[in-house]
Each structure stands twice: as C-alpha cells, then as structure tokens.
Enzyme design. Structure first.
Site, short mmCIF file in Angstrom:
data_model
loop_
_atom_site.label_atom_id
_atom_site.label_comp_id
_atom_site.label_asym_id
_atom_site.label_seq_id
_atom_site.Cartn_x
_atom_site.Cartn_y
_atom_site.Cartn_z
N HIS A 14 9.81 -19.71 -42.71
CA HIS A 14 10.30 -19.18 -43.97
C HIS A 14 9.89 -17.73 -44.16
O HIS A 14 9.04 -17.38 -44.97
CB HIS A 14 9.93 -19.99 -45.19
CG HIS A 14 10.92 -19.67 -46.28
ND1 HIS A 14 11.57 -20.62 -47.02
CD2 HIS A 14 11.43 -18.49 -46.67
CE1 HIS A 14 12.41 -20.01 -47.86
NE2 HIS A 14 12.35 -18.72 -47.67
N GLU A 30 16.88 -24.14 -43.30
CA GLU A 30 16.64 -23.49 -44.61
C GLU A 30 16.10 -22.09 -44.39
O GLU A 30 15.97 -21.64 -43.24
CB GLU A 30 15.65 -24.31 -45.42
CG GLU A 30 14.28 -24.41 -44.79
CD GLU A 30 13.33 -25.32 -45.53
OE1 GLU A 30 13.79 -26.12 -46.39
OE2 GLU A 30 12.13 -25.27 -45.26
N ARG A 74 -0.36 -22.78 -46.76
CA ARG A 74 0.43 -21.82 -45.96
C ARG A 74 0.09 -20.40 -46.40
O ARG A 74 0.27 -20.07 -47.58
CB ARG A 74 1.93 -22.08 -46.14
CG ARG A 74 2.36 -23.48 -45.76
CD ARG A 74 3.78 -23.77 -46.20
NE ARG A 74 3.96 -23.61 -47.63
CZ ARG A 74 5.14 -23.69 -48.24
NH1 ARG A 74 6.25 -23.93 -47.53
NH2 ARG A 74 5.25 -23.53 -49.53
N ASP A 112 6.52 -18.87 -48.04
CA ASP A 112 7.91 -18.38 -48.17
C ASP A 112 7.96 -16.92 -48.61
O ASP A 112 8.66 -16.56 -49.54
CB ASP A 112 8.69 -19.23 -49.19
CG ASP A 112 8.48 -20.72 -49.03
OD1 ASP A 112 8.23 -21.40 -50.06
OD2 ASP A 112 8.50 -21.19 -47.89
O1 AHR Z 1 7.90 -23.89 -50.22
C1 AHR Z 1 8.83 -24.59 -51.01
C2 AHR Z 1 10.07 -24.92 -50.22
O2 AHR Z 1 9.64 -25.57 -49.03
C3 AHR Z 1 10.90 -23.72 -49.77
O3 AHR Z 1 11.90 -23.37 -50.68
C4 AHR Z 1 11.48 -24.22 -48.47
O4 AHR Z 1 11.88 -23.19 -47.61
C5 AHR Z 1 10.32 -25.02 -47.89
O5 AHR Z 1 10.74 -26.01 -47.08
#
Ligand code: AHR
Length: 488
Positions: free
Chosen positions: A283, A219, A313, A54
């Site tokens: 993200h 998201e 990730r 993220d």
């Molecule tokens: O990485 C943690 C959460 O997982 C993030 O806030 C969201 O974007 C993802 O799905």
C-alpha cells in the site's frame, strides 16, 4: 539477565551501532555526487506507529507532506523539510471526516487545489470513498468536504481511491468487491476531481497465485508514468499476512475503461525480504525528490511475519530505479538498519540534538528502554551520546517549544493532560497540542526550568532520584535543583 544489565548491554550495542552508522554515513557522504542531497541521512521507518499504514507522501514547495491511515474519524497530516524530520513532525488534523476508522488517504493536487481521498464507514453504512478539497494551494488546508464518490452501484463499498491521469482525462482507481466476490482493482471515469461520471469497471482481479496468499486481494492502486509509459502499481494478497506485496499493470492502448487495455506483469515487483526483517510491504505511493531527479517509494511494512493489517505497519521509504526496458525497478525492501542518503535536492537539516541534564541527579532525560511506540516512558539515565538522550527542541509558537526524542520520534507529553503535583510525563505521537508545549525558562545559572503549557507545572526529578531509571514527573514550580535542567 536483569533489566539493568539488559539496558547496559543494549546501550553498549547501541553505542557500537551509532559509531558504525556515523562512519558509514560519513563514507556515504564522501561518495555523494556534488549535486546530491544536503539533507540528513536516515533509517527506516520514517514514521512510527500507530498512524503509519497506507502512506501517501508528496513533496511541494520545499516540504514533504504525509498522510496515512488513522483508524479514527480524522485525517491528520505531517509536514517536514526533510525525510528524517518526518518522525517527529507533529500530526495536524486537516479533515474531521464525521465517519469512522479512516483508511488510506490519498493526497494529490489538481488545478492548484489539493484533494484528499479517503474511505470511512458511515456508522453502519458501507465503507465508501470521500473527497475533500483545499481552499488554496497549501496542502495543510483548510479543506472542505466535497462529498462521497459514487464509484459502485447501490452506494457500494469502495476503498483506496487514487487519481489516474491518462490520455488527457481523469480517472479514479479504487478497490471494490466484484460480483464474483473477489476484491479487485477498478477504474472509474471522473468529470472533475470530486465527481465520478460513471461506475467503476474492473481492470484487475486477484487471479494469480501470488495475489491470493492469506486472501485474494487487489487494492491500493497508484499510478507511475515515465517516458510515455503508464504503469498502474497495486497491492496484492491480504494485508493480514507477510505475503502482502506489489504487482503492476501497464496501459497498452485503447479504452482505459476496458480491462483488455491493461497488461498484468506475471510476477510481483516488490515483496517480503525476510533476511532484512521486512514483511508484508505494500500500500505504497511514489514521490519525487525535491530536485525532481529521483523517484522514491513510500510503503508500509511489518517487522514480523506474524503481524497484519493493524497499527504495527510502519512507513518506510527508499529510492527506485528503472530497468533497461523502461519498467520500474523497485528493488527489495531494505532493513531498518540501512542508513539511507536523503532524496536529492533536500535543503533542510535536522534540528540540533540537545542533552537535557538534571541538576540534582546529574542524569540525562532518556527514552527509557529505547521504546518507539506512543506511551514510551521518559526517565533519567547516566548521560551518553546515544540517540535516546537526543532531544530536538523546536519552536511551537507563543514562547513554547516541542521537545521530541530523536530515537523514538515521539514528543515529551503531559500524560492525559494532568494538572496536579506528581502528574506523569510520557512520549507520545507529536500532535502540536498544549500538553506537548513546554516553556524553557533560563535561570541565568546555566540551568533552566521546563514548564508544561497545559499544567503550568515544572518538569521535575521526582523524589530527588539519583539512580539510573529515576522518574521524571511534573510538580509545582519551586525552582529547586530537582527542577533545574542543563540543556546543551
Ligand atoms: O489499512 C486499512 C486498509 O487495509 C486499506 O485501505 C487497505 O489498503 C488495506 O488492506
């Protein structure tokens, strides 16, 4: 195949790869336009696990500033003059949130102050979005908490907040669960960078097939504006699988707090690239090159289709382009073998790569087995020109240095803050702490001792090894040949 033979075979492969990359990057450099980057070429990931999901990356006053999910109670930030330098840039704690499992920090400047938006759980309370404000114009802070954003009724769950500036007004995009149970993309009005003036309204729900793989999710919204057009890009499907991807809305006029003002493009704009070994890209954030002429994307992805939302990730970056119709073209996520030219206008350079050779063994300090995750071993091996033996020795202040491995991006670290003879060393995420501070003492004979700030012990060729794979530990300084290192 024995481990030794594996290592020899791997080293031969690496030697060929390094030679090829040098040729390719020289070729690429030859192709660069005069005004293009002077920064060092790089390959992804630009930040390795674990605090690398993220990502938000911004460029400000000559430096890149990077934050990402830490799963701890802290927000940590890296600063580097180059993209290539991010991997070994030390993590600096900028906010101690007081919450738990910090997710998805977003960093943005408003009216000459930096704001960090992030979500934490309140030890039993719902995960909510918090905001911290910098004291001045330095992204490194210090920061003061400005509290929790009241984005959903009943102090409801809300994550992945990011500012949206539109029609001279401030909004906050975020993700929350709608009454129909779908984790959707919301937009809330903001009266200032730390106050929501109303609850969020849903602007997108995961209704299309490609938004519902492994779980229906919208998201990670992030704004992208160009030539008067406003795009709200976001992540779709669930991060626990390889089909996590990016979609896009466009603002088509009217009240931004009305879902009908937003058009959803029918297809994803960025998704898995199996041929390149990139899975679940998403993200993201966008950032400009230092000279403002290029737009780049920072995103996380996994190296295997079986990995999910955890610390596997890693952060990758690549340049985007624009289609003839004015929409962004994100292309496809590139392989980690692709050598990329630095963003245009970078003026930094990587610290020189140093070889650290032991006087007794005549072997070199080595990222054993090419590992890139925290806890990676440090041993001795026959000296070569491989990146696993390239060490960046940079000033850490007070006469101490940080010693980072160019292959792993990790720092030489006094494991668990040892203080006794035989205390081990490892590679760990650079954090600027005393366990990773080393004083290099030239002896005047072409060799130096290397003393850990915390233990006061010397870096030592343990048991006077002479074979490939010989251990390196810490020992009381006696300055014998096992503790003497040629740094070149
Ligand atoms: O990485 C943690 C959460 O997982 C993030 O806030 C969201 O974007 C993802 O799905």
């Amino acid at each position: 195949m024995s481990l030794q033979n594996w290592r020899r075979a791997t080293r031969r492969l690496w030697s060929a790869f390094v030679a090829g990359a040098v040729v390719l990057s020289v070729a690429l450099v030859g192709l660069q336009s005069p005004a293009s980057a002077a920064g060092p070429a790089f390959t992804n990931p630009v930040v390795g696990s674990p605090n690398s999901g993220d990502p938000t990356l911004v460029h400000h006053n000559g430096f890149y500033y990077y934050v990402a999910t830490t799963w701890s109670s802290d927000v940590v930030m890296r600063r580097s003059a180059t993209i290539a330098g991010l991997r070994s840039a030390p993590e600096q704690v900028v906010v101690r949130t007081g919450g738990d499992t910090m997710w998805a920090p977003h960093l943005e400047m408003v009216n000459n102050r930096w704001y960090l938006y992030y979500s934490v759980e309140g030890f039993g309370a719902a995960r909510r979005t918090h905001v911290a404000e910098s004291a001045g114009s330095d992204p490194l802070g210090p920061y003061t908490s400005r509290g929790i954003l009241n984005l959903m009724p009943n102090n409801g769950w809300a994550i992945d907040a990011a500012l949206v500036r539109l029609n001279n007004a401030l909004y906050m995009t975020f993700s929350a669960f709608a009454p129909d149970g779908l984790q959707s993309l919301y937009l809330a009005p903001m009266s200032n960078p730390w106050t929501a003036s109303g609850f969020g309204v849903r602007v997108s729900a995961p209704t299309l097939g490609w938004e519902r793989q492994d779980g229906a999710v919208n998201e990670g919204g992030f704004l992208l504006q160009r030539n008067g057009r406003t795009f709200l890009t976001y992540s779709a499907s669930h991060c626990n699988g390889p089909n996590y991807k990016l979609g896009m809305l466009e603002y088509r006029g009217g009240d931004p707090l009305n879902a009908t003002s937003w058009f959803k493009f029918p297809n994803p704009i960025f998704q898995r690239n199996d041929a390149a070994g990139v899975f679940g890209p998403g993200h993201h954030s966008f950032f400009s090159s230092p000279d403002g002429t290029e737009t780049w994307i920072a995103y996380h992805a996994n190296a295997s289709a079986s990995q999910g939302c955890g610390t596997t990730r890693t952060t990758r970056v690549q340049k985007i382009s624009w289609n003839a119709d004015g929409t962004p073209n994100l292309g496809v996520p590139v392989s980690t073998a692709t050598v990329l030219q630095a963003p245009s206008g970078e003026n930094g350079a990587l610290p020189p790569a140093r070889e650290i050779r032991n006087r007794h063994s005549n072997l070199c300090l080595d990222d054993y087995n090419f590992v890139t995750t925290p806890g990676a071993e440090v041993r001795q091996w026959a000296c070569s020109d491989l990146p696993v033996q390239d060490w960046e020795i940079t000033d850490a202040g007070g006469g101490f240095s940080q010693i980072a491995n160019r292959h792993s991006g990790l720092c030489l670290d006094n494991t668990n803050w040892g203080t006794t003879d035989g205390a081990t060393v490892q590679q760990w995420t650079c954090n600027g702490l005393a366990a990773q501070h080393w004083r290099v003492n030239p002896l005047g004979n072409g060799f130096s001792t290397i003393v850990n700030r915390h233990s006061g012990l010397c870096l030592d060729n343990y048991n006077f090894g002479t074979a490939n794979g010989s251990e390196v530990r810490q020992w009381t300084c006696t300055n014998n040949n096992a503790q003497q290192w040629a740094i070149s």
